[in-house]
Write an enzyme that holds these catalytic residues in place. Structure first.
Site, short mmCIF file in Angstrom:
data_model
loop_
_atom_site.label_atom_id
_atom_site.label_comp_id
_atom_site.label_asym_id
_atom_site.label_seq_id
_atom_site.Cartn_x
_atom_site.Cartn_y
_atom_site.Cartn_z
N ASP A 51 -16.57 -3.98 0.92
CA ASP A 51 -16.10 -3.61 2.25
C ASP A 51 -17.30 -3.59 3.20
O ASP A 51 -18.24 -2.81 3.03
CB ASP A 51 -15.42 -2.25 2.22
N GLU A 90 0.86 -1.18 0.00
CA GLU A 90 0.00 0.00 0.00
C GLU A 90 0.90 1.23 0.00
O GLU A 90 1.80 1.34 0.84
CB GLU A 90 -0.92 -0.03 1.22
#
Length: 247
Positions: free
Chosen positions: A128, A8
């Site tokens: 999510d 990330e």
């Protein structure tokens, strides 16, 4: 089961976010390109890469993303605030193996369906989940549609995978998270990748036997050395041993 080691990026650094907050990153002082190459050298078949600068709405770190795609030696599953079909097409043209879309799929599902038809088996939708609801806009908004209905809306589209995160587990360990993800995976037609459940080798050993889950994303645990990638790959690909015959 496929293991997706994760990088990330934010402001050129490898990071992990605390509670999904862009303003509170944990910075890992390693070179992103070298880290990506090391995952390939350890035997990973895919890299999962997220650029948080794009999530925040700026174009930073794009050159590092290009370098990782071109140099790491394995296909890259790329996410980070994709907002248009043009952006998706552009990064596929630049070599991304798959594109991950999250809020775009909630806000403009028809566009994502169009992308899936144009790029079959190269689009991943991110689901999510927080307290049973479907989150969008960087985990800041709850969608009107349920996670199960959202997944079902893409049943007829040639997706590469569905990436499911139980945010409760990402924030803190949750005993129910495996049940949440496995329940949603049961109703999915595309392969399901689980995120946020791999904190130890025992987690991977359990996850590989859950029906309909084809992969696991591992990020922070590789950076803080809770998990060694070579060990994770060995566990994920282990074959059951012979069983004794009973007379």
């Amino acid at each position: 089961m496929m293991i997706y080691p994760t990088i990330e990026l934010q402001n050129g650094h490898c990071v992990s976010l605390r509670r999904g907050r862009l303003d509170d990153p944990q910075i890992w002082h390693v070179d992103p390109v070298a880290k990506a190459k090391s995952y390939a050298e350890d035997g990973a078949e895919w890299l999962h890469l997220t650029n948080f600068d794009w999530v925040a709405g700026n174009d930073g770190t794009a050159e590092i993303v290009k370098d990782i795609i071109l140099q790491c030696g394995i296909p890259v599953q790329l996410g980070g605030g994709f907002r248009s079909l043009e952006a998706i097409a552009n990064w596929i043209d630049m070599g991304a193996g798959r594109i991950v879309v999250s809020s775009l799929a909630v806000q403009n599902p028809d566009l994502v369906k169009q992308a899936a038809k144009r790029f079959p088996d190269q689009i991943v939708i991110a689901v999510d989940v927080y307290k049973g609801g479907l989150m969008s806009d960087g985990w800041r908004s709850t969608a009107a549609i349920t996670p199960a209905d959202f997944i079902a809306a893409f049943d007829e589209d040639p997706l590469a995978a569905i990436l499911i995160t139980d945010i409760d587990s990402d924030i803190e360990e949750s005993d129910g998270s495996l049940g949440v993800i496995s329940g949603l995976a049961d109703g999915a037609r595309a392969p399901v990748i689980a995120r946020g459940l791999s904190r130890s080798l025992d987690d991977i050993a359990r996850l590989k036997y859950v029906p309909h889950i084809s992969g696991a994303v591992i990020g922070r645990a590789l950076f803080d050395k809770s998990i060694d990638l070579c060990d994770a790959l060995a566990v994920a690909n282990a074959r059951p041993g012979p069983t004794a015959e009973f007379i």
